[in-house]
Every structure is written in C-alpha cells, then in structure tokens.
Design an enzyme around this catalytic site. Structure first.
Site, PDB file in Angstrom:
ATOM      1  N   GLU A 226     -29.320 -36.490   3.372  1.00 21.13           N
ATOM      2  CA  GLU A 226     -30.398 -36.516   3.573  1.00 21.13           C
ATOM      3  C   GLU A 226     -30.786 -36.200   2.181  1.00 21.13           C
ATOM      4  OE1 GLU A 226     -32.029 -35.964   6.442  1.00 21.13           O
ATOM      5  OE2 GLU A 226     -30.379 -35.005   7.198  1.00 21.13           O
TER       6      GLU A 226
ATOM      7  N   ASN B 266     -27.474 -39.882  16.712  1.00 23.69           N
ATOM      8  CA  ASN B 266     -26.573 -39.184  15.505  1.00 23.69           C
ATOM      9  C   ASN B 266     -26.334 -37.940  17.240  1.00 23.69           C
ATOM     10  OD1 ASN B 266     -25.026 -38.633  13.584  1.00 23.69           O
ATOM     11  ND2 ASN B 266     -27.059 -37.149  13.013  1.00 23.69           N
ATOM     12  N   ARG B 267     -26.570 -38.345  18.810  1.00 24.17           N
ATOM     13  CA  ARG B 267     -25.832 -37.380  19.297  1.00 24.17           C
ATOM     14  C   ARG B 267     -25.529 -38.041  20.356  1.00 24.17           C
ATOM     15  NH1 ARG B 267     -28.415 -35.143  15.661  1.00 24.17           N
ATOM     16  NH2 ARG B 267     -30.350 -33.898  15.769  1.00 24.17           N
TER      17      ARG B 267
ATOM     18  N   HIS C 145     -31.483 -43.136  11.869  1.00 30.76           N
ATOM     19  CA  HIS C 145     -32.532 -42.625  13.175  1.00 30.76           C
ATOM     20  C   HIS C 145     -33.503 -43.443  12.462  1.00 30.76           C
ATOM     21  CE1 HIS C 145     -31.192 -38.592  13.246  1.00 30.76           C
ATOM     22  NE2 HIS C 145     -30.280 -38.481  14.455  1.00 30.76           N
ATOM     23  N   GLY C 146     -33.792 -43.866  12.937  1.00 25.87           N
ATOM     24  CA  GLY C 146     -34.970 -45.426  12.670  1.00 25.87           C
ATOM     25  C   GLY C 146     -36.413 -45.349  12.305  1.00 25.87           C
ATOM     26  N   ASP C 147     -36.956 -43.762  11.959  1.00 23.59           N
ATOM     27  CA  ASP C 147     -38.039 -43.354  11.435  1.00 23.59           C
ATOM     28  C   ASP C 147     -37.554 -42.793  10.029  1.00 23.59           C
ATOM     29  OD1 ASP C 147     -37.024 -40.852  12.323  1.00 23.59           O
ATOM     30  OD2 ASP C 147     -38.628 -39.939  12.906  1.00 23.59           O
TER      31      ASP C 147
ATOM     32  N   HIS D 192     -30.110 -40.576   5.860  1.00 22.16           N
ATOM     33  CA  HIS D 192     -30.868 -39.640   5.971  1.00 22.16           C
ATOM     34  C   HIS D 192     -32.135 -38.875   5.868  1.00 22.16           C
ATOM     35  CE1 HIS D 192     -28.805 -39.519  10.172  1.00 22.16           C
ATOM     36  NE2 HIS D 192     -27.602 -39.303   9.600  1.00 22.16           N
TER      37      HIS D 192
ATOM     38  N   TYR E 243     -28.007 -26.340  11.066  1.00 19.26           N
ATOM     39  CA  TYR E 243     -28.440 -26.034  12.463  1.00 19.26           C
ATOM     40  C   TYR E 243     -26.989 -27.041  13.452  1.00 19.26           C
ATOM     41  CZ  TYR E 243     -30.509 -30.967  11.610  1.00 19.26           C
ATOM     42  OH  TYR E 243     -30.529 -32.110  11.808  1.00 19.26           O
TER      43      TYR E 243
HETATM   44 ZN   LIG Z   1     -31.740 -38.699  10.296  1.00 23.18          ZN
END
Ligand SMILES: [Zn+2]
Ligand SMILES: *[C@@H]1O[C@H](CO)[C@@H](O)[C@H](O)[C@H]1NC(C)=O
Ligand SMILES: *[C@@H]1O[C@H](CO)[C@@H](O)[C@H](O)[C@H]1NC(C)=O
Ligand SMILES: *[C@@H]1O[C@H](CO)[C@@H](O)[C@H](O)[C@H]1NC(C)=O
Length: 499
Positions: free
Chosen positions: A315, A193-194, A132-134, A233, A293
């Site tokens: 994470e 990631n989807r 994820h870029g952010d 992440h 989730y």
């Molecule tokens: Zn992520």
C-alpha cells in the site's frame, strides 16, 4: 582406466580446483557477489508484530469526477508508453502480453534483463500495478521504475544488478478496465484481489468462471517461475505479507511458514521508503494481512502457495488517487524501496543449483529448510534455486529430487546472499565411477558430500598425495574463510564448505 590416466586426472582435478578456488574468492570479493551488504547494520534489528489493527474500509471510493485522471496516462497512452519503452530500451527489455481484460485491453508486460526472454540461472521478480482500477499510482510508478532502470543501467549499481542478475517483469496495469471505469473491480465489477482460489474456503475454483485478468496472472505464473513479487495498491501506507486470510475468519495474526522471511522482505520495502517505517498505525510499516483485516481469494496467498512465489501487497499511498502532480514525489518516496526489493533477490537468501553426480546434468528438484513447512522449486532448465531467507541465521538446507538421495547442509547465512550447490547421487548407484561428474561439479563450492562421491570408486593409494594436498588446501581455505568472516562479522563461521 589405468593408474597413469587416473594420476593425470587427479593432477588436473587438483589444478582446476585450485584455479576455481582462487577465481571464486576473487569474484566473491570484487565482483557482484560482494559480501558488503546493501543493508545498513541496524536494518537487521527486530521486526515487530503489529500492536494495532485496522480495517481497510472501502469507503474511500474514488472521486467520480472526470478530473481525477488528469495527468495520469489513459490506457492507450500507457500502451504507447510501454511500446516506446520497448523501442528505446530494446537491448535490455522485451514487451509481451499475458492476455486481455474483459473489454479486450492487452495486459502488457515489460521484462527487464540483459537477456530478456531467455532462460538463465537467475531469480525472476514481478511487479503488478493497478490491481484495483481506482488505485492508479502503481501503474505510473512502474513506468517510472522501468525508465529509471533503463537510464541507469551500467551507471548505477542497483540498476545494473537488476538487469544483469535478475529478470524483472513489470505489469503496470492488471485492471485497465477498472481504471477507465474509475472503479475498484474489473469491467464485471469483480474485485480481482478476491478472485483467486483460496486455501481455506472453496471459492473461485471454477476456472471457466474466473475473470480473464485473474486467469492471465495464473497462467503467467505457471510459465515463469517467479521467486518473489509485489502488487501495488493505494489507500494506506504499509507493506502487507501473508497470510491474508485466517482459517476461521478471525482477525488475528496468521503466520505463514515463512513468516520471518516475509517480515524481512516487507521491512526491506518499508525501511527504504521515505517514511513507511515511521507509521504509527503499523509498527515498522509492515503488517500481517489477516491481522490487519482478513481477505479470501487474494492474489498474495495464492502466489505463495501455488506460484512458489513470495508476494507482498504494498500500500504505497494513503490517498488512492492523488492529484497527478504528486506522482513525482511518490516516485521519490518509493524508488529506493522498489529497487531494493528486487535487488534483495540476489543480495540475500541462499542460491545455487542441483546437479546429478552421475551425469553432471542439472536436476530440477526442491529445496526445503528444516523447520519451515514450505518447499521451493528449482527452475526447470538450469535447476537453479533461489531460497529467500532472513539474514543472520543458521539454516539446514535440503535438496530433494525424486530418484536421488536427498542431501542436507548446514549454513550460517550472513547479511548477504550465499551460494550452495548440491550434487545428488542416484538412489541406485551405477557401478561406474563418479569421477567424471565430480570434475563437472561447481568448483569452489564443493561440500563434504561432493567430496565423498569424488573419492568413491577410486584407488586410495593413487589419491593419497592428492588427499594430502587437498588437506593443506583445506587448511589454507579455512584460514582464509575465517579471516574473511572475521572481517565482516564477529559472530560465528561459515560458508558451507565442509571438507
Ligand atoms: Zn487495492
Ligand atoms: C529483539 O526483541 C527481543 C525480544 O522481543 C529483545 O530481547 C531484543 O533485545 C531485541 N533486539 C533488538 C536488536 O532490538
Ligand atoms: C509520510 O510523509 C507524507 C508526506 O510528507 C505525510 O503526508 C505522511 O503523513 C507521512 N506518513 C508517516 C507515516 O509519517
Ligand atoms: C505442512 O503444510 C501442509 C499444507 O501445505 C499441511 O497439510 C501439513 O499438515 C503441514 N505440516 C506440518 C508438519 O505442519
């Protein structure tokens, strides 16, 4: 073959067996195969299921101010850092690109190994940052990790194990465009990631419509057989494992066939971390993805199903984009976890190779554990397999190769890795005798099956003496095994050396 020749042969087999046995036990005690586990005893306690669940709200959108990236490497600085690493550590690394982002930024990978780019009978691991870029912490920590390993090779045991016994591939940024845009998705604003094919829902199945970053990962996984991997992440502090999605979209604990092994691997990360395992939200600092989730089209589940690779989603900081001055602390918190997760590839699980009994050649095939509906493939060239498993358990391991008779062996897996080689007989046994292949098999790891093929086609009277001597050797061997085992563990036997 004359009796005289056969006698010579038996003598040499006996001598080489004895030699192999002594070499092997010396190696097992003093060498890197050490049975002293890296993990403390309390490590192997229960890993509990989650009591609580939480949705990861994606409301924590990154701060759009230009200042967030201050102190972080830009994409071109990252590229320069990767190339500088490749120069500085050229003896143990190789730099290569797996493709380009939407905006044409190369996806650079650092491979760390004493023989980078070469095929070896070793497990491969991949770390992927900045999916994820952010969430840029991972890309910074991965460069720190690479440099730390380079600086500590031959000085530190973990660094040395990683370089000498594994191939570690590091992709610091999977989503450089998202990073420069300070957004979660790539330049097409697709959440990578989807973007993988999903096991339950038909999505992302059109290969031509797939994002280039996703395609690059999928092609990479078809070229290199990774045993395990992790993507990094931010936004929480937890080690997440498959399944990420449940079949009916409910938010429930959805266990994959290797649930136990995944909980073990996730726990390796959380327990070596500064405080991940102390989480109030996630018992033990780990979670099943769907229980937290459910997501669909994620990279983790795809890796386990199609990449033959045990992938975790880590994470690693509550704050997705913390100020750069916190990076040194985050590295300190994650360093032992990052190192030990890779090292668990060689310190735990069952490993070995599959050979053909008629030619002695490596036989690529699959390894299955009874009761676990998931096979693991061997590597192609050396037919070596690396089957991660929860330590401290009894397992029935089966080797299967088309055209050969499958073989099964029972093992008691200790708290460290175990080596079991398989020698398979062709389904239609050729009439020639199989002694040649028996000589070529891996001594010191012989099991009952290998001994059977050993004697097939031979004259009993010639081998009577050999059998007696082997019997005595076996007696000594088992005494030794018992002694060794009792030193480290009160509980049961045994290495798979059933004579
Ligand atoms: Zn992520
Ligand atoms: C593990 O969990 C089981 C049941 O959940 C319990 O009976 C056992 O005492 C636990 N063992 C440890 C070491 O905590
Ligand atoms: C872990 O430590 C950090 C820094 O001290 C702290 O901010 C965080 O709340 C802690 N998390 C847990 C789960 O203890
Ligand atoms: C094993 O998994 C496959 C999917 O990978 C599934 O189709 C099959 O039904 C499963 N078998 C059992 C016995 O659960």
């Amino acid at each position: 073959m004359t009796h005289h020749m056969e006698l010579n042969l038996s003598v040499s087999i006996f001598l080489s067996l004895s030699l192999c046995y002594f070499l092997h036990s010396a190696f097992a005690r003093g060498g890197l195969q050490s049975h002293d586990s890296i993990f403390p005893p309390e490590f192997f306690g229960n890993t509990t299921y989650n009591g609580h669940a939480r949705r990861l709200f994606e409301k924590n959108q990154s701060n759009k101010s230009v200042d967030v990236a201050e102190g972080y490497m830009t994409n071109s600085e990252l590229e320069a850092a990767i190339k500088a690493f490749g120069k500085r550590c050229s003896n143990i690394s190789r730099i290569y690109s797996i493709g380009k982002s939407v905006n044409g930024v190369p996806l650079w990978v650092i491979e760390i190994s004493d023989k980078p780019g070469e095929e070896e009978a070793e497990p491969a691991f991949k770390y992927i940052g900045n999916v994820h870029g952010d969430e840029p912490v991972g890309r910074e920590l991965l460069m720190l990790l690479a440099n730390w390993i380079c600086d500590n090779y031959l000085k530190d045991q973990l660094a040395t194990l990683i370089v000498e016994r594994t191939h570690l591939h590091i992709l610091p940024s999977m989503n450089p465009d998202g990073y420069s845009l300070r957004q979660r998705g790539n330049a097409n604003n697709v959440d990578l990631n989807r973007n993988f094919p999903d096991q339950f829902f038909s999505m992302n199945e059109d290969a031509s419509a797939r994002e280039p970053e996703t395609r690059a990962i999928m092609e990479w996984s078809s070229q290199i057989h990774f045993t395990a991997s992790a993507s990094l992440h931010g936004g929480a502090l937890v080690a997440n494992y498959p399944w990420d999605g449940s079949q009916d979209k409910r938010q429930i604990y959805y266990a994959c066939p290797d649930d136990e092994t995944f909980r073990f691997l996730a726990s390796v990360y959380s327990r070596f971390h500064h405080n991940m395992s102390l989480s109030n939200e996630f018992p033990g600092g780990i979670t099943n993805g769907a229980f937290w989730y459910p997501i669909y089209g994620g990279m983790q589940d795809w890796n386990y199903i199609h990449g033959d690779c045990f992938e975790l989603t880590l994470e690693i900081s509550d704050n997705k984009w913390p100020p750069a001055h916190e990076l040194a602390t985050l590295w300190k918190y994650n360093k032992m976890s990052m190192l030990n997760l890779v090292v668990s590839l060689v310190q735990t699980g069952v490993h070995g190779r599959i050979f053909s009994s008629d030619s002695g050649r490596p036989l690529p095939g699959t390894i299955t554990i009874e009761g676990v509906n998931h096979t693991v493939k061997t590597n192609r060239v050396f037919a070596d397999y690396h089957r991660l498993l929860t330590p401290g358990g009894r397992y029935k391991v089966m080797a299967t190769v088309p055209g050969y008779k499958s073989k099964t062996t029972n093992i008691w897996l200790e708290k460290s890795a175990m080596t079991v080689d398989f020698v398979l007989d062709p389904e239609v046994t050729p009439n020639g005798n199989l002694l040649r292949s028996a000589c070529e098999c891996n001594c010191g790891r012989l099991n009952r099956y290998e001994f059977e093929s050993f004697f097939r086609g031979a004259h009993f009277e010639v081998y009577a003496i050999l059998i007696l001597v082997l019997g005595f050797l076996c007696f000594l061997f088992q005494r030794r095994i018992k002694y060794n085992l009792s030193k480290q563990r009160q509980l049961g036997p045994k290495r798979p050396v059933a004579l």
